[in-house]
Design an enzyme around this catalytic site. Structure first.
Site, PDB file in Angstrom:
ATOM      1  N   CYS A  84       0.774  -1.238   0.000  1.00 16.03           N
ATOM      2  CA  CYS A  84       0.000   0.000   0.000  1.00 16.03           C
ATOM      3  C   CYS A  84       0.807   1.291   0.000  1.00 16.03           C
ATOM      4  O   CYS A  84       0.714   2.085  -0.923  1.00 16.03           O
ATOM      5  CB  CYS A  84      -0.926  -0.026   1.199  1.00 16.03           C
ATOM      6  SG  CYS A  84      -1.886   1.464   1.393  1.00 16.03           S
ATOM      7  N   HIS A 138      -2.393   7.161   4.112  1.00 14.53           N
ATOM      8  CA  HIS A 138      -1.366   6.143   4.349  1.00 14.53           C
ATOM      9  C   HIS A 138       0.013   6.500   3.808  1.00 14.53           C
ATOM     10  O   HIS A 138       0.763   5.643   3.332  1.00 14.53           O
ATOM     11  CB  HIS A 138      -1.805   4.777   3.807  1.00 14.53           C
ATOM     12  CG  HIS A 138      -1.294   3.652   4.666  1.00 14.53           C
ATOM     13  ND1 HIS A 138      -1.749   2.360   4.562  1.00 14.53           N
ATOM     14  CD2 HIS A 138      -0.355   3.632   5.654  1.00 14.53           C
ATOM     15  CE1 HIS A 138      -1.123   1.590   5.434  1.00 14.53           C
ATOM     16  NE2 HIS A 138      -0.274   2.351   6.114  1.00 14.53           N
ATOM     17  N   ASN A 273      -2.820  -2.262  -5.090  1.00  8.82           N
ATOM     18  CA  ASN A 273      -2.011  -3.478  -5.268  1.00  8.82           C
ATOM     19  C   ASN A 273      -2.962  -4.647  -5.425  1.00  8.82           C
ATOM     20  O   ASN A 273      -4.190  -4.480  -5.396  1.00  8.82           O
ATOM     21  CB  ASN A 273      -1.055  -3.706  -4.082  1.00  8.82           C
ATOM     22  CG  ASN A 273      -1.683  -3.535  -2.728  1.00  8.82           C
ATOM     23  OD1 ASN A 273      -1.350  -2.611  -1.992  1.00  8.82           O
ATOM     24  ND2 ASN A 273      -2.633  -4.394  -2.370  1.00  8.82           N
TER      25      ASN A 273
END
Length: 464
Positions: A84, A138, A273
């Site tokens: 990620c 993130h 992903n």
């Protein structure tokens, strides 16, 4: 928007003015000069085989099926990383993630953030574009300047990281600072993200905008919204969340049409992903985090822009998330960020004309190690994960070369094409040398590279 193209458009419009009623000419001029809107929907851990346009059959996705019929599907699109954090860094900066210093997934205790010197798509499109990141960030959450508004975005509503990490809050920021924070309502989370994204779109009026809608689903655990529980007959709660995502796409496309900006907006649907413990790779090898294999790297990609992106087309031209920044800049007539290495390429010819890829190669990393090279026809993988080892495959007698025209990585064809193996090894070695200075630690493969070569290699692979 670039000077030369603007003059050409004006001359063209002026030349035909006598043939066009004044109101129509003004409308045509406004549309010709309008910079396109960009909406990137990035799912979390969505697999290649989870949706209909990529060949999935277990989960019904009628709205994504429609989006593909009305646009372009890239069958050989790669996320910038197989996990990620680095993937999201690569998509926003147009750079291989190792350049940003983010090569691994950040957890709650991590103090690292993406350097403020990195230039994101939002910054590259300023001052012309309004921008928002709604959903999952993130890219670091430490300190007072962690949120996306310090990286060029005008607005942020969402999570600092994945929805399985604790502690967790939903935050809202604008350019003036933090507006609020709330406990997440997990079943309503994706709906809340969409509703806030819709409000942002409505607020822009005629101003062009860039929106990254970073859904935190179908990352485990799954929290389907009320009305979507048990919607999937074959794929359980995971399938329920994919059906919910598909419904969100349907709402978005309807909203763009209702606002009259459907033909002014390039919408891209993709994933950060491949799938984790659930989800379908579409039969491709490995999963999220799985070295250089396609199951972790190759993800869905659908682009829709009526009147610009041809309808119902599929292309196998290779592309990667690092291509979005240079593509958006080129289409908007804006320069690339100066004095920064941009690894991505403008893929407008691929999207608008189903043209050939501008890439000679794409690099695939496992953390800070270059472990794969993909060209249009070939794929070479130098290392893989086996049991609890990160294992170098070179020097063992089984180099992994794949003919991607055969569409799989089941059988290495290295013994049939030793010349191609040498070329691909040379490409990989040059790339590893180029990025060696950016490493923050030693490679777990170094000791394996330095070990004496085994003597029981097939003769074709011996160097002594």
């Amino acid at each position: 928007m670039a000077g030369g193209r603007t003059i050409d458009r004006r001359q063209l419009l002026a030349g035909g003015a006598a043939l066009i009623p004044a109101g129509m000419a003004q409308a045509a001029t406004a549309r010709a000069h309008r910079a396109p809107n960009y909406i990137v929907i990035c799912c979390d851990d969505l697999g290649y085989g989870d949706i209909g346009p990529m060949g999935g059959t277990a989960i019904p996705t009628p709205h994504l099926d429609r989006m593909a019929r009305e646009g372009m599907t890239l069958t050989d699109y790669y996320a910038p990383a197989n996990v990620c954090t680095p993937s999201r860094a690569g998509l926003l900066t147009g750079r291989y993630p190792i350049r940003t210093g983010l090569s691994k997934v950040l957890l709650a205790a991590d103090q690292k953030t993406m350097p403020l010197t990195e230039v994101t798509i939002a910054q590259a499109l300023k001052p012309v574009y309004a921008s928002a990141l709604i959903g999952k960030w993130h890219l670091g959450h430490a300190g007072e300047r962690w949120d996306p508004t310090h990286y060029g975005f005008d607005f942020f509503y969402g999570l600092p990281y994945s929805h399985d990490i604790s502690p967790l809050k939903v935050y809202e920021f604008d350019r003036s600072g933090q507006i609020g924070e709330w406990e997440p309502d997990f079943p309503q989370l994706q709906q809340n993200f969409y509703e806030r994204a819709e409000r942002f779109i409505e607020q822009q009026g005629a101003r062009p905008f860039f929106l990254k809608l970073a859904l935190s689903s179908p990352h485990l655990p799954n929290f389907p919204a009320p009305g979507f529980e048990n919607a999937s007959r074959l794929a359980g709660a995971y399938g329920d969340t994919v059906i919910e995502i598909d419904a969100i796409i349907g709402r978005l496309l309807a909203k763009l049409k209702a606002l009259g900006i459907d033909r002014d907006t390039l919408v891209i649907f993709t994933s950060d992903n491949g799938p984790w413990f659930e989800g379908s790779t579409g039969g491709m090898r490995q999963r999220k985090g799985g070295a250089g294999y396609d199951g972790g790297y190759r993800v869905p990609f659908i682009a829709r822009w009526p009147g610009h992106v041809p309808a119902n087309r599929r292309s196998n031209s290779i592309a990667m998330g690092i291509d979005l920044l240079p593509t958006f800049c080129a289409q908007a007539g804006l320069p690339l960020p100066p004095d920064i290495v941009i690894d991505g390429k403008d893929i407008s010819p691929v999207l608008l004309r189903a043209g050939a890829t501008p890439h000679g190669e794409l690099l695939l990393f496992q953390g800070e190690d270059v472990v794969g090279i993909r060209t249009q026809d070939w794929k070479y993988v130098s290392a893989d994960l086996y049991m609890d080892h990160f294992m170098l495959l070179e020097g063992r007698g089984y180099p992994q070369l794949y003919d991607m025209r055969q569409r799989n990585e089941d059988y290495s064809v290295a013994s049939l094409h030793p010349d191609i193996v040498r070329v691909m090894q040379g490409r990989l070695n040059r790339a590893a040398a180029e990025f060696a200075s950016l490493r923050t630690g030693t490679s777990p493969l170094d000791r394996q590279r330095d070990a004496p070569r085994r003597r029981n290699l097939p003769p074709i692979w011996r160097s002594d």
